[in-house]
Design a protein around this motif. Sequence first.
Motif, PDB file in Angstrom:
ATOM      1  N   ASN A   1      -0.324   1.172  -0.125  1.00 59.14           N
ATOM      2  CA  ASN A   1      -0.701   1.612  -1.462  1.00 59.14           C
ATOM      3  C   ASN A   1       0.509   2.048  -2.299  1.00 59.14           C
ATOM      4  OD1 ASN A   1      -2.650   2.103  -3.419  1.00 59.14           O
ATOM      5  ND2 ASN A   1      -2.845   4.258  -2.850  1.00 59.14           N
ATOM      6  N   HIS A   2       1.696   1.548  -1.972  1.00 54.10           N
ATOM      7  CA  HIS A   2       2.893   1.955  -2.703  1.00 54.10           C
ATOM      8  C   HIS A   2       2.961   1.224  -4.036  1.00 54.10           C
ATOM      9  CE1 HIS A   2       7.097   2.918  -3.560  1.00 54.10           C
ATOM     10  NE2 HIS A   2       6.944   3.890  -2.679  1.00 54.10           N
ATOM     11  N   LYS A   3       3.424   1.924  -5.071  1.00 52.70           N
ATOM     12  CA  LYS A   3       3.478   1.325  -6.409  1.00 52.70           C
ATOM     13  C   LYS A   3       4.540   0.236  -6.537  1.00 52.70           C
ATOM     14  CE  LYS A   3       6.319   5.059  -8.105  1.00 52.70           C
ATOM     15  NZ  LYS A   3       6.172   6.460  -8.313  1.00 52.70           N
TER      16      LYS A   3
ATOM     17  N   ARG B   1       4.947  11.645   0.822  1.00 53.86           N
ATOM     18  CA  ARG B   1       4.058  10.817   0.009  1.00 53.86           C
ATOM     19  C   ARG B   1       4.448   9.351   0.058  1.00 53.86           C
ATOM     20  NH1 ARG B   1       4.000  11.822  -6.114  1.00 53.86           N
ATOM     21  NH2 ARG B   1       4.860   9.771  -6.375  1.00 53.86           N
TER      22      ARG B   1
ATOM     23  N   GLN C   1       6.677  -2.559  -0.751  1.00 53.93           N
ATOM     24  CA  GLN C   1       5.482  -2.591   0.090  1.00 53.93           C
ATOM     25  C   GLN C   1       5.399  -3.889   0.876  1.00 53.93           C
ATOM     26  OE1 GLN C   1       2.747  -0.009   0.314  1.00 53.93           O
ATOM     27  NE2 GLN C   1       2.850  -1.230   2.182  1.00 53.93           N
TER      28      GLN C   1
ATOM     29  N   GLU D   1       2.009   6.409   1.388  1.00 55.95           N
ATOM     30  CA  GLU D   1       1.631   5.266   0.560  1.00 55.95           C
ATOM     31  C   GLU D   1       2.014   3.945   1.223  1.00 55.95           C
ATOM     32  OE1 GLU D   1       3.369   5.943  -3.293  1.00 55.95           O
ATOM     33  OE2 GLU D   1       1.870   7.452  -3.817  1.00 55.95           O
TER      34      GLU D   1
END
Length: 124
Positions: free
Chosen positions: A55-57, A46, A62, A50
């Motif tokens: 789309n990494h938190k 995951r 990122q 991401e």
Amino acid sequence: MDNNQKLKKLQYKQTHTEMGIYQIENQSNGKVLLGSSMDLKGIINRQKFELKFNNHKNKDLQNDWNILGEGNFSFEILEKIKPEEEIVTDLGDLKKYQKKLKTLEEKWFEILKPYEENGYHKIK
């Protein structure tokens, strides 16, 4: 989903996944993102997904990924929890593993101190 189905799903997951602590390391500067999961293979997949799809938190991670590229990052399992021999009989048993993970994660945070220039975590 009734409790019996939840229990069967939990038993399946427990017997077929590795639990433990992982890190994502920026090979260029040594910064790490530390985490824990009941499903190490799943969480690492995951995290990669991401990052690849922007789309990494964790926006700092990122941003570094976008600039440096995938080849400058490593994904490593730091420590695994061995499942006990008994079969999980209720959701309370699951909490036992979650507590072990939390304790291990705290240990690794103390060892690595992945904050500021050492990592992607914010000081609490």
